[in-house]
Design a protein around this motif. Structure first.
Motif, PDB file in Angstrom:
ATOM      1  N   VAL A 103       0.873  -1.177   0.000  1.00 20.97           N
ATOM      2  CA  VAL A 103       0.000   0.000   0.000  1.00 20.97           C
ATOM      3  C   VAL A 103       0.906   1.222   0.000  1.00 20.97           C
ATOM      4  N   ILE A 104       0.363   2.352  -0.434  1.00 21.09           N
ATOM      5  CA  ILE A 104       1.165   3.568  -0.547  1.00 21.09           C
ATOM      6  C   ILE A 104       0.568   4.670   0.317  1.00 21.09           C
ATOM      7  N   THR A 105       1.426   5.481   0.934  1.00 22.34           N
ATOM      8  CA  THR A 105       0.971   6.575   1.791  1.00 22.34           C
ATOM      9  C   THR A 105       0.845   7.860   0.970  1.00 22.34           C
ATOM     10  N   ARG A 106       0.375   8.913   1.622  1.00 23.55           N
ATOM     11  CA  ARG A 106       0.224  10.200   0.931  1.00 23.55           C
ATOM     12  C   ARG A 106       1.563  10.769   0.476  1.00 23.55           C
ATOM     13  N   THR A 107       2.640  10.370   1.161  1.00 25.65           N
ATOM     14  CA  THR A 107       3.967  10.875   0.798  1.00 25.65           C
ATOM     15  C   THR A 107       4.642  10.021  -0.276  1.00 25.65           C
ATOM     16  N   GLU A 145       5.441  11.579  10.075  1.00 31.77           N
ATOM     17  CA  GLU A 145       4.256  12.407   9.904  1.00 31.77           C
ATOM     18  C   GLU A 145       3.023  11.610  10.316  1.00 31.77           C
ATOM     19  N   PRO A 146       1.939  12.308  10.719  1.00 30.94           N
ATOM     20  CA  PRO A 146       0.703  11.604  11.099  1.00 30.94           C
ATOM     21  C   PRO A 146       0.221  10.709   9.958  1.00 30.94           C
ATOM     22  N   HIS A 193       1.980  -1.637  12.599  1.00 37.53           N
ATOM     23  CA  HIS A 193       2.673  -0.452  13.129  1.00 37.53           C
ATOM     24  C   HIS A 193       1.666   0.612  13.582  1.00 37.53           C
ATOM     25  N   LEU A 194       0.617   0.827  12.785  1.00 40.18           N
ATOM     26  CA  LEU A 194      -0.359   1.866  13.111  1.00 40.18           C
ATOM     27  C   LEU A 194      -1.158   1.547  14.365  1.00 40.18           C
ATOM     28  N   ARG A 195      -1.206   0.290  14.749  1.00 40.78           N
ATOM     29  CA  ARG A 195      -1.867  -0.049  16.012  1.00 40.78           C
ATOM     30  C   ARG A 195      -1.052   0.443  17.197  1.00 40.78           C
ATOM     31  N   ARG A 196       0.253   0.605  16.967  1.00 44.35           N
ATOM     32  CA  ARG A 196       1.133   1.094  18.040  1.00 44.35           C
ATOM     33  C   ARG A 196       1.367   2.594  17.955  1.00 44.35           C
ATOM     34  N   SER A 197       1.422   3.104  16.716  1.00 42.04           N
ATOM     35  CA  SER A 197       1.732   4.530  16.528  1.00 42.04           C
ATOM     36  C   SER A 197       1.096   5.031  15.249  1.00 42.04           C
ATOM     37  N   GLN A 198       0.319   6.102  15.344  1.00 44.52           N
ATOM     38  CA  GLN A 198      -0.369   6.667  14.179  1.00 44.52           C
ATOM     39  C   GLN A 198       0.552   7.619  13.412  1.00 44.52           C
ATOM     40  N   THR A 199       1.738   7.144  13.072  1.00 46.67           N
ATOM     41  CA  THR A 199       2.710   7.951  12.335  1.00 46.67           C
ATOM     42  C   THR A 199       3.357   7.114  11.251  1.00 46.67           C
ATOM     43  N   ASP A 246      -5.523   6.611   5.247  1.00 50.96           N
ATOM     44  CA  ASP A 246      -4.613   7.289   4.324  1.00 50.96           C
ATOM     45  C   ASP A 246      -3.924   6.317   3.360  1.00 50.96           C
ATOM     46  N   LEU A 247      -4.061   5.032   3.636  1.00 49.61           N
ATOM     47  CA  LEU A 247      -3.370   4.029   2.822  1.00 49.61           C
ATOM     48  C   LEU A 247      -4.171   3.692   1.572  1.00 49.61           C
ATOM     49  N   ARG A 248      -3.460   3.554   0.451  1.00 47.92           N
ATOM     50  CA  ARG A 248      -4.091   3.200  -0.813  1.00 47.92           C
ATOM     51  C   ARG A 248      -3.341   2.010  -1.424  1.00 47.92           C
ATOM     52  N   PRO A 249      -4.049   1.072  -2.047  1.00 48.12           N
ATOM     53  CA  PRO A 249      -3.366  -0.075  -2.676  1.00 48.12           C
ATOM     54  C   PRO A 249      -2.392   0.397  -3.757  1.00 48.12           C
TER      55      PRO A 249
END
Length: 211
Positions: free
Chosen positions: A153-157, A181-182, A169-175, A187-190
């Protein structure tokens, strides 16, 4: 979901990688729908099934290659045997002395052994997998687990991660693990293009699962 997950494990144990992959993919889809924390475990089963599918094809490829090599070696041996028979016939007819016959016999044996060795060398060099360096391209590697991805999956960056590891990872930290970055699940896209590249690479390089 659990039923398909356990079914996939059982099918792998029974050496049925095609069925195991189908069951694991179903479990994976159900896992994502329910937002379960089991995605990473199921992802491992998917990769293992893909690896075992590749191993089945690889064994068959090696078997066919070995059969062809053996057939060509037998042809060379038969040709050498015909030369030996011709040599014995000439000796029986008195057209060849014992010393000369011994020398010609040694020459036939040497030539035949050299041809067989050259044949084996040609087969080894002609095999793409013999020449290929076993290396996984960096863009197929997840930056969290450092394993090859199967559902990127790809992030906004623009950074790609394997879905299972980034969700964990996001279950532990929303970064974002790299940019800090938040980052949220939404925010994840295939990354469909990269997913296809990963699938194609694993199709031909099942060893990469354990890379």
């Amino acid at each position: 979901m659990k039923a398909y997950y356990y079914l996939a494990q059982a099918q792998l144990a029974l050496r049925h990688p095609n069925e195991a992959l189908s069951s694991a993919l179903t479990a994976y889809d159900l896992c994502l729908q329910s937002n379960s924390s089991s995605a990473s475990n199921i992802s491992s089963i998917i990769l293992q099934a893909k690896k075992e599918k590749w191993e089945v094809r690889e064994r068959e490829r090696i078997r066919r290659r070995s059969e062809l090599l053996r057939e060509l070696e037998d042809d060379l041996e038969r040709k050498a045997e015909l030369e030996f028979e011709e040599l014995r016939t000439r000796m029986d007819l008195g057209g060849l002395g014992e010393t000369e016959a011994s020398e010609e016999k040694s020459e036939i044996e040497f030539t035949n052994a050299r041809k067989i060795q050259e044949l084996k060398s040609v087969f080894a060099i002609a095999d793409p997998k013999y020449m290929q360096k076993r290396e996984v391209p960096d863009y197929l590697i997840d930056n969290i687990s450092f394993a090859i991805m199967h559902d990127p999956v790809i992030t906004r960056t623009g950074q790609s991660y394997d879905r299972a590891t980034i969700l964990e990872h996001l279950r532990r930290s929303q970064t974002d693990p790299l940019t800090r970055e938040p980052l949220r699940r939404e925010d994840l896209r295939p990354n469909l293009a990269l997913r296809q590249v990963c699938a194609d690479f694993l199709e031909e390089n099942g060893w990469a699962v354990d890379w």
